[in-house]
Motif scaffolding. Sequence first.
Motif, PDB file in Angstrom:
ATOM      1  N   PRO A  92       5.159   2.977 -13.877  1.00  0.00           N
ATOM      2  CA  PRO A  92       6.214   2.104 -14.399  1.00  0.00           C
ATOM      3  C   PRO A  92       7.636   2.570 -14.091  1.00  0.00           C
ATOM      4  N   ASP A  93       7.837   3.889 -13.919  1.00  0.00           N
ATOM      5  CA  ASP A  93       9.198   4.348 -13.636  1.00  0.00           C
ATOM      6  C   ASP A  93       9.395   4.698 -12.158  1.00  0.00           C
ATOM      7  N   ALA A  94       8.545   4.143 -11.293  1.00  0.00           N
ATOM      8  CA  ALA A  94       8.667   4.449  -9.857  1.00  0.00           C
ATOM      9  C   ALA A  94      10.037   4.022  -9.330  1.00  0.00           C
ATOM     10  N   ALA A  95      10.591   4.837  -8.442  1.00  0.00           N
ATOM     11  CA  ALA A  95      11.909   4.533  -7.872  1.00  0.00           C
ATOM     12  C   ALA A  95      11.757   3.991  -6.457  1.00  0.00           C
ATOM     13  N   VAL A  96      12.453   2.892  -6.187  1.00  0.00           N
ATOM     14  CA  VAL A  96      12.488   2.315  -4.844  1.00  0.00           C
ATOM     15  C   VAL A  96      13.948   2.130  -4.456  1.00  0.00           C
ATOM     16  N   TRP A  97      14.311   2.603  -3.275  1.00  0.00           N
ATOM     17  CA  TRP A  97      15.651   2.407  -2.732  1.00  0.00           C
ATOM     18  C   TRP A  97      15.578   1.326  -1.660  1.00  0.00           C
ATOM     19  N   PHE A  98      16.744   0.729  -1.379  1.00  0.00           N
ATOM     20  CA  PHE A  98      16.774  -0.336  -0.364  1.00  0.00           C
ATOM     21  C   PHE A  98      17.691   0.053   0.788  1.00  0.00           C
ATOM     22  N   GLN A  99      17.148  -0.011   2.010  1.00  0.00           N
ATOM     23  CA  GLN A  99      17.926   0.315   3.215  1.00  0.00           C
ATOM     24  C   GLN A  99      18.425  -0.962   3.865  1.00  0.00           C
ATOM     25  N   LEU A 100      19.673  -0.947   4.266  1.00  0.00           N
ATOM     26  CA  LEU A 100      20.205  -2.098   4.991  1.00  0.00           C
ATOM     27  C   LEU A 100      21.169  -1.670   6.091  1.00  0.00           C
ATOM     28  N   TYR A 101      21.362  -2.580   7.011  1.00  0.00           N
ATOM     29  CA  TYR A 101      22.409  -2.451   8.022  1.00  0.00           C
ATOM     30  C   TYR A 101      23.525  -3.383   7.592  1.00  0.00           C
ATOM     31  N   LEU A 102      24.770  -2.905   7.700  1.00  0.00           N
ATOM     32  CA  LEU A 102      25.896  -3.794   7.419  1.00  0.00           C
ATOM     33  C   LEU A 102      25.796  -4.957   8.391  1.00  0.00           C
ATOM     34  N   GLN A 103      25.854  -6.169   7.858  1.00  0.00           N
ATOM     35  CA  GLN A 103      25.718  -7.348   8.708  1.00  0.00           C
ATOM     36  C   GLN A 103      27.089  -7.863   9.136  1.00  0.00           C
ATOM     37  N   PRO A 104      27.142  -8.531  10.291  1.00  0.00           N
ATOM     38  CA  PRO A 104      28.441  -9.035  10.759  1.00  0.00           C
ATOM     39  C   PRO A 104      29.108  -9.949   9.731  1.00  0.00           C
ATOM     40  N   GLU A 105      28.300 -10.692   8.976  1.00  0.00           N
ATOM     41  CA  GLU A 105      28.850 -11.561   7.929  1.00  0.00           C
ATOM     42  C   GLU A 105      28.678 -10.886   6.575  1.00  0.00           C
ATOM     43  N   PRO A 106      29.777 -10.563   5.893  1.00  0.00           N
ATOM     44  CA  PRO A 106      29.665  -9.881   4.599  1.00  0.00           C
ATOM     45  C   PRO A 106      28.835 -10.653   3.575  1.00  0.00           C
ATOM     46  N   GLU A 107      28.782 -11.987   3.724  1.00  0.00           N
ATOM     47  CA  GLU A 107      27.978 -12.781   2.766  1.00  0.00           C
ATOM     48  C   GLU A 107      26.499 -12.448   2.913  1.00  0.00           C
ATOM     49  N   VAL A 108      26.088 -12.138   4.134  1.00  0.00           N
ATOM     50  CA  VAL A 108      24.675 -11.799   4.365  1.00  0.00           C
ATOM     51  C   VAL A 108      24.387 -10.428   3.742  1.00  0.00           C
ATOM     52  N   THR A 109      25.288  -9.480   3.970  1.00  0.00           N
ATOM     53  CA  THR A 109      25.130  -8.159   3.359  1.00  0.00           C
ATOM     54  C   THR A 109      25.055  -8.304   1.842  1.00  0.00           C
ATOM     55  N   GLU A 110      25.954  -9.106   1.292  1.00  0.00           N
ATOM     56  CA  GLU A 110      26.000  -9.260  -0.161  1.00  0.00           C
ATOM     57  C   GLU A 110      24.711  -9.888  -0.702  1.00  0.00           C
ATOM     58  N   ALA A 111      24.191 -10.877   0.002  1.00  0.00           N
ATOM     59  CA  ALA A 111      22.948 -11.519  -0.444  1.00  0.00           C
ATOM     60  C   ALA A 111      21.801 -10.494  -0.459  1.00  0.00           C
TER      61      ALA A 111
ATOM     62  N   ALA B 229       0.838  -1.205   0.000  1.00  0.00           N
ATOM     63  CA  ALA B 229       0.000   0.000   0.000  1.00  0.00           C
ATOM     64  C   ALA B 229       0.873   1.254   0.000  1.00  0.00           C
ATOM     65  N   VAL B 230       1.934   1.230   0.793  1.00  0.00           N
ATOM     66  CA  VAL B 230       2.842   2.387   0.852  1.00  0.00           C
ATOM     67  C   VAL B 230       3.530   2.570  -0.501  1.00  0.00           C
ATOM     68  N   ALA B 231       3.903   1.461  -1.130  1.00  0.00           N
ATOM     69  CA  ALA B 231       4.590   1.535  -2.433  1.00  0.00           C
ATOM     70  C   ALA B 231       3.684   2.149  -3.490  1.00  0.00           C
ATOM     71  N   ARG B 232       2.424   1.724  -3.517  1.00  0.00           N
ATOM     72  CA  ARG B 232       1.505   2.271  -4.526  1.00  0.00           C
ATOM     73  C   ARG B 232       1.255   3.754  -4.271  1.00  0.00           C
ATOM     74  N   ALA B 233       1.034   4.105  -3.015  1.00  0.00           N
ATOM     75  CA  ALA B 233       0.739   5.512  -2.694  1.00  0.00           C
ATOM     76  C   ALA B 233       1.948   6.398  -2.990  1.00  0.00           C
ATOM     77  N   THR B 234       3.128   5.908  -2.695  1.00  0.00           N
ATOM     78  CA  THR B 234       4.343   6.706  -2.917  1.00  0.00           C
ATOM     79  C   THR B 234       4.583   6.882  -4.419  1.00  0.00           C
ATOM     80  N   ALA B 235       4.377   5.807  -5.167  1.00  0.00           N
ATOM     81  CA  ALA B 235       4.539   5.899  -6.625  1.00  0.00           C
ATOM     82  C   ALA B 235       3.502   6.858  -7.202  1.00  0.00           C
ATOM     83  N   ALA B 236       2.289   6.764  -6.714  1.00  0.00           N
ATOM     84  CA  ALA B 236       1.227   7.653  -7.218  1.00  0.00           C
ATOM     85  C   ALA B 236       1.545   9.109  -6.913  1.00  0.00           C
ATOM     86  N   ALA B 237       2.181   9.347  -5.788  1.00  0.00           N
ATOM     87  CA  ALA B 237       2.554  10.722  -5.419  1.00  0.00           C
ATOM     88  C   ALA B 237       3.809  11.168  -6.171  1.00  0.00           C
TER      89      ALA B 237
END
Length: 365
Positions: free
Chosen positions: A124-143, A90-98
């Motif tokens: 169709p051209d809506a932008a979504v960014w991804f937030q992450l915390y650096l994980q103790p295991e770099p493989e998890v961050t990379e995944a 719902a947030v994604a649709r509303a944000t894209a619509a705005a």
Amino acid sequence: MTSPLRALRLRARRSLDPAHYDYYAGGAGDERALGENERAFARLALLPRILRGAERRDTTVALFGDRAAMPVIVSPTAFHRLAHPQGERAVARATAAAGTILTTGMAATTPVAAVVDAARSERPDAAVWFQLYLQPEPEVTEALVRRAEKAGCSALVVTVDSPVFGRRERDERHGFHDLPAGLAAENMRDLPGTGPGGLRAIAMSPASSWDDLRRLRSMTALPVLLKGVLHPEDARLAVAEGVDGLIVSNHGGRQLDAAPATVEALPRIADAVAGRIPVLLDGGVRRGSDAALALALGATAVGVGRPVLWGLAADGEKGVRQVLDLLHTEFDHTLALCGGRSPADLTRDMVVTRGRPAGTGGSPW
Ligand SMILES: Cc1cc2nc3c(=O)[nH]c(=O)nc-3n(C[C@H](O)[C@H](O)[C@H](O)COP(=O)(O)O)c2cc1C
Ligand SMILES: O=C(O)C(=O)c1ccccc1
């Protein structure tokens, strides 16, 4: 007078389980940083310029190749399905619509690919960014990075204000430490060495360093923003490291309670960065005029966290749309009243501190 946003918050409070309302509303410790974020905006004023406006304003901003219809974007907040069954979709649709940018993240209760799909189904051209915390295991961050890339995210936001989790006394009181059955941090499923994604699946890593950030940047071609920068020296280091953008944030007052209001930290960060990369801000933005103040003090855009949660809990997609449309209308109106044609017309000389005569050396800005 009750502002429309405050009315939505009160509606949200009525619709939410009290433990979940307090999880969203609360901050760390005595909630000083939380309260100051809003109060600091209220202590500032704008000196409007005259006789230089336009019939129509251009409120758009460009950010790392994306374009937003207004300089207000959606900050990452956890667990939207606690607020509404449609949650992040719902947030994604509303944000894209705005016409603006959504930051989804590790603590979403909907997988990133489904969030991007929901946004793109609206625009169709809506932008979504991804937030992450650096994980103790770099493989998890990379995944996680691969998941975000594969889903079509256009930037990564690395939150750096949470070496450990903030102490939120409202959550202690309610004993709120995990998600209800049926909800999970969906992006944390099936990662190397993690189980089903509960609240605890997301690790904080107090030992992460600039080296870990370098490693993350070497994994991806996506622009990387650091979220939670308050010290100007860190802003300088980030620019020297080649970081693409900064978000001045105290995590909505949920981490270090002794942190300053973000709008008070902003001018020194803007000075340190000196226009080399975009500086964003979040925390306490409740009106279009708050966004205008932050832009005048050097931000390219601001983020909103709780206002989106209130809209979502009160009225789902429609409620979020209402919040974002209101902020857009208010921002455009403030710009018009200040004689501006575009966001760049808001400049630092226009900001003064209430209760002190302007131009008498009383302004810290
Ligand atoms: C309920 C809630 C959950 C949040 N979850 C995250 C998160 O998962 N990652 C993150 O970087 N910031 C998170 N934040 C912080 C927001 O991104 C943002 O910095 C903050 O909410 C801005 O302040 P505002 O709520 O006054 O607009 C969260 C904030 C709230 C209120
Ligand atoms: O609650 C938060 O503020 C937050 O950032 C978070 C981080 C990890 C898991 C859940 C929430």
